[in-house]
Design a protein around this motif. Structure first.
Motif, PDB file in Angstrom:
ATOM      1  N   THR A  76       0.796  -0.982  -0.155  1.00  0.00           N
ATOM      2  CA  THR A  76       0.347   0.262  -0.063  1.00  0.00           C
ATOM      3  C   THR A  76       0.977   0.870   0.024  1.00  0.00           C
ATOM      4  N   VAL A  77       0.420   2.055  -0.804  1.00  0.00           N
ATOM      5  CA  VAL A  77       0.923   3.694  -0.936  1.00  0.00           C
ATOM      6  C   VAL A  77       0.366   4.108  -0.045  1.00  0.00           C
ATOM      7  N   VAL A  78       0.487   5.235   0.657  1.00  0.00           N
ATOM      8  CA  VAL A  78      -0.167   6.205   1.995  1.00  0.00           C
ATOM      9  C   VAL A  78       0.617   7.282   1.049  1.00  0.00           C
ATOM     10  N   TYR A  79      -1.054   7.900   0.916  1.00  0.00           N
ATOM     11  CA  TYR A  79      -0.478   9.688  -0.031  1.00  0.00           C
ATOM     12  C   TYR A  79      -0.588  11.431   1.345  1.00  0.00           C
ATOM     13  N   MET A  80       0.111  11.940   1.838  1.00  0.00           N
ATOM     14  CA  MET A  80      -0.397  13.429   2.960  1.00  0.00           C
ATOM     15  C   MET A  80      -0.275  14.558   2.209  1.00  0.00           C
ATOM     16  N   ASP A 125      -6.766  21.775   6.470  1.00  0.00           N
ATOM     17  CA  ASP A 125      -5.774  22.320   5.363  1.00  0.00           C
ATOM     18  C   ASP A 125      -5.647  20.710   5.000  1.00  0.00           C
ATOM     19  N   GLU A 126      -5.913  19.416   5.480  1.00  0.00           N
ATOM     20  CA  GLU A 126      -4.957  18.715   5.362  1.00  0.00           C
ATOM     21  C   GLU A 126      -6.228  17.794   4.363  1.00  0.00           C
ATOM     22  N   PHE A 127      -5.316  16.911   3.395  1.00  0.00           N
ATOM     23  CA  PHE A 127      -6.077  15.619   2.625  1.00  0.00           C
ATOM     24  C   PHE A 127      -4.874  14.463   2.481  1.00  0.00           C
ATOM     25  N   CYS A 128      -5.737  13.792   2.147  1.00  0.00           N
ATOM     26  CA  CYS A 128      -4.611  11.976   2.464  1.00  0.00           C
ATOM     27  C   CYS A 128      -5.142  11.200   1.268  1.00  0.00           C
ATOM     28  N   ALA A 129      -4.245  10.144   1.259  1.00  0.00           N
ATOM     29  CA  ALA A 129      -4.746   9.045   0.103  1.00  0.00           C
ATOM     30  C   ALA A 129      -4.541   7.872   0.159  1.00  0.00           C
ATOM     31  N   TRP A 130      -4.643   6.674  -0.316  1.00  0.00           N
ATOM     32  CA  TRP A 130      -4.332   5.433  -0.712  1.00  0.00           C
ATOM     33  C   TRP A 130      -4.242   4.729  -1.336  1.00  0.00           C
ATOM     34  N   THR A 131      -3.422   3.739  -2.085  1.00  0.00           N
ATOM     35  CA  THR A 131      -3.192   2.912  -3.491  1.00  0.00           C
ATOM     36  C   THR A 131      -2.680   1.399  -3.500  1.00  0.00           C
ATOM     37  N   PRO A 132      -3.325   0.996  -3.521  1.00  0.00           N
ATOM     38  CA  PRO A 132      -2.297  -0.009  -3.788  1.00  0.00           C
ATOM     39  C   PRO A 132      -1.040   0.267  -4.236  1.00  0.00           C
ATOM     40  N   TYR A 133      -0.112  -0.524  -3.845  1.00  0.00           N
ATOM     41  CA  TYR A 133       1.632  -0.313  -4.414  1.00  0.00           C
ATOM     42  C   TYR A 133       1.987  -1.831  -5.448  1.00  0.00           C
ATOM     43  N   SER A 134       1.695  -0.910  -6.779  1.00  0.00           N
ATOM     44  CA  SER A 134       2.468  -1.752  -7.449  1.00  0.00           C
ATOM     45  C   SER A 134       3.816  -1.213  -8.658  1.00  0.00           C
ATOM     46  N   ILE A 170       5.325   4.105   1.378  1.00  0.00           N
ATOM     47  CA  ILE A 170       5.046   2.611   0.724  1.00  0.00           C
ATOM     48  C   ILE A 170       5.202   1.736   1.927  1.00  0.00           C
ATOM     49  N   TYR A 171       4.116   0.559   2.211  1.00  0.00           N
ATOM     50  CA  TYR A 171       4.715   0.395   3.559  1.00  0.00           C
ATOM     51  C   TYR A 171       5.556  -1.071   3.405  1.00  0.00           C
ATOM     52  N   GLU A 172       6.640  -1.290   4.487  1.00  0.00           N
ATOM     53  CA  GLU A 172       7.048  -1.569   4.894  1.00  0.00           C
ATOM     54  C   GLU A 172       7.194  -2.324   6.140  1.00  0.00           C
ATOM     55  N   GLU A 173       7.084  -3.591   6.420  1.00  0.00           N
ATOM     56  CA  GLU A 173       6.928  -5.217   6.947  1.00  0.00           C
ATOM     57  C   GLU A 173       8.363  -4.477   8.280  1.00  0.00           C
ATOM     58  N   SER A 174       9.188  -3.990   7.780  1.00  0.00           N
ATOM     59  CA  SER A 174      10.592  -3.655   8.634  1.00  0.00           C
ATOM     60  C   SER A 174      10.781  -3.233   9.129  1.00  0.00           C
ATOM     61  N   GLU A 175       9.967  -1.273   8.822  1.00  0.00           N
ATOM     62  CA  GLU A 175       9.653  -0.883   9.211  1.00  0.00           C
ATOM     63  C   GLU A 175       8.331  -0.175  10.471  1.00  0.00           C
ATOM     64  N   ASP A 176       7.248  -0.156   9.710  1.00  0.00           N
ATOM     65  CA  ASP A 176       6.050  -0.084   9.766  1.00  0.00           C
ATOM     66  C   ASP A 176       5.618  -0.753  11.268  1.00  0.00           C
ATOM     67  N   GLY A 177       5.409  -0.948  12.199  1.00  0.00           N
ATOM     68  CA  GLY A 177       5.066  -1.603  13.274  1.00  0.00           C
ATOM     69  C   GLY A 177       4.221  -1.605  13.656  1.00  0.00           C
ATOM     70  N   GLY A 178       3.948   0.011  13.022  1.00  0.00           N
ATOM     71  CA  GLY A 178       2.097   0.329  13.829  1.00  0.00           C
ATOM     72  C   GLY A 178       1.180   0.189  12.477  1.00  0.00           C
ATOM     73  N   GLY A 179       1.920  -1.141  11.521  1.00  0.00           N
ATOM     74  CA  GLY A 179       0.722  -1.317  10.155  1.00  0.00           C
ATOM     75  C   GLY A 179       0.482   0.732   9.717  1.00  0.00           C
ATOM     76  N   LEU A 180      -0.533   0.632   8.469  1.00  0.00           N
ATOM     77  CA  LEU A 180      -0.152   1.460   7.805  1.00  0.00           C
ATOM     78  C   LEU A 180      -0.778   3.253   8.684  1.00  0.00           C
ATOM     79  N   TYR A 181      -0.699   2.907   9.450  1.00  0.00           N
ATOM     80  CA  TYR A 181      -1.049   4.461  10.518  1.00  0.00           C
ATOM     81  C   TYR A 181       1.257   4.791  10.553  1.00  0.00           C
ATOM     82  N   SER A 182       1.691   4.096  10.901  1.00  0.00           N
ATOM     83  CA  SER A 182       3.501   4.173  10.601  1.00  0.00           C
ATOM     84  C   SER A 182       3.818   4.946   9.504  1.00  0.00           C
TER      85      SER A 182
END
Length: 209
Positions: A76-80, A125-134, A170-182
């Protein structure tokens, strides 16, 4: 007997009316429930999904799909995103223009994420988005499309320069211990860094003018 038949028909007629009314009431309740849900999950100004919807969608994205044998979070990709100079727009020209600025940004992001992913307004003034990572090419294309949208809006002209600070992770299992919130926090850090760069460049232009 004839009297019994008439009574039976009357009973059937009454029950039919009762069932029709009950069905109508249930349909009305369902419509009201759908309307309330839409209001609860939609940002009124932009029509985008709101912070509540974003949180629920992110939680759903993090649910392991055991039936499909997927025990980890899908790529997953998270955009801010954050609007530059919205406060300046509000203070100088009024909140009506500020609302226009927000709507312009929302429409630009809708265009970018219409075919893939989903975008949200999560604050003033804050927006966010997410997409599947390809691929990184797809991520970079999203950023290039944002640049084009911003350039086109500035070409049309507005009371302030239209500008959006953007970051992604981009979600990285090794970095994002808090899941997509990280992942979201890392994207937010990139966005904040780019916002600071914009402020510095704007400050330099003001000094040199």
């Amino acid at each position: 007997t004839p009297l019994g038949s008439i009574g039976f028909l009357f009973y059937i007629s009454v029950m039919g009316i009762v069932n029709v009314r009950r069905s109508r009431k249930l349909m009305e309740q369902a419509r009201e429930s759908a309307l309330y849900r839409k209001l609860a999950y939609t940002d009124e100004l932009t029509g985008l999904s709101n912070r509540t919807a974003f949180k629920e969608d992110l939680e759903r994205r993090m649910e392991p799909d055991k039936a499909a044998g997927k025990e980890r979070i899908l790529p997953t990709v998270v955009y801010m995103f954050d609007l530059n100079d919205l406060k300046k727009c509000n203070d100088t020209y009024g909140h009506d223009y500020g609302d226009q600025y927000i709507k312009m940004a929302a429409n630009a992001l809708k265009n970018i994420f219409a075919e893939e992913g989903k975008c949200y307004r999560i604050g003033g003034d804050e927006f966010c988005a997410w997409t599947p990572y390809s691929s990184m090419e797809a991520v970079n294309e999203k950023m290039l499309r944002l640049d084009r949208e911003v350039s086109e809006l500035n070409h049309k002209g507005f009371v302030v320069t239209f500008s959006i600070a953007a970051g992604y992770a981009i979600y990285e299992e090794s970095e994002d211990g808090g899941g997509l919130y990280s992942t979201m926090k890392r994207a937010d850090a990139m966005m904040y860094e780019r916002k600071q760069e914009y402020k510095k460049s704007y400050s330099n232009v003001w000094r040199n003018s």
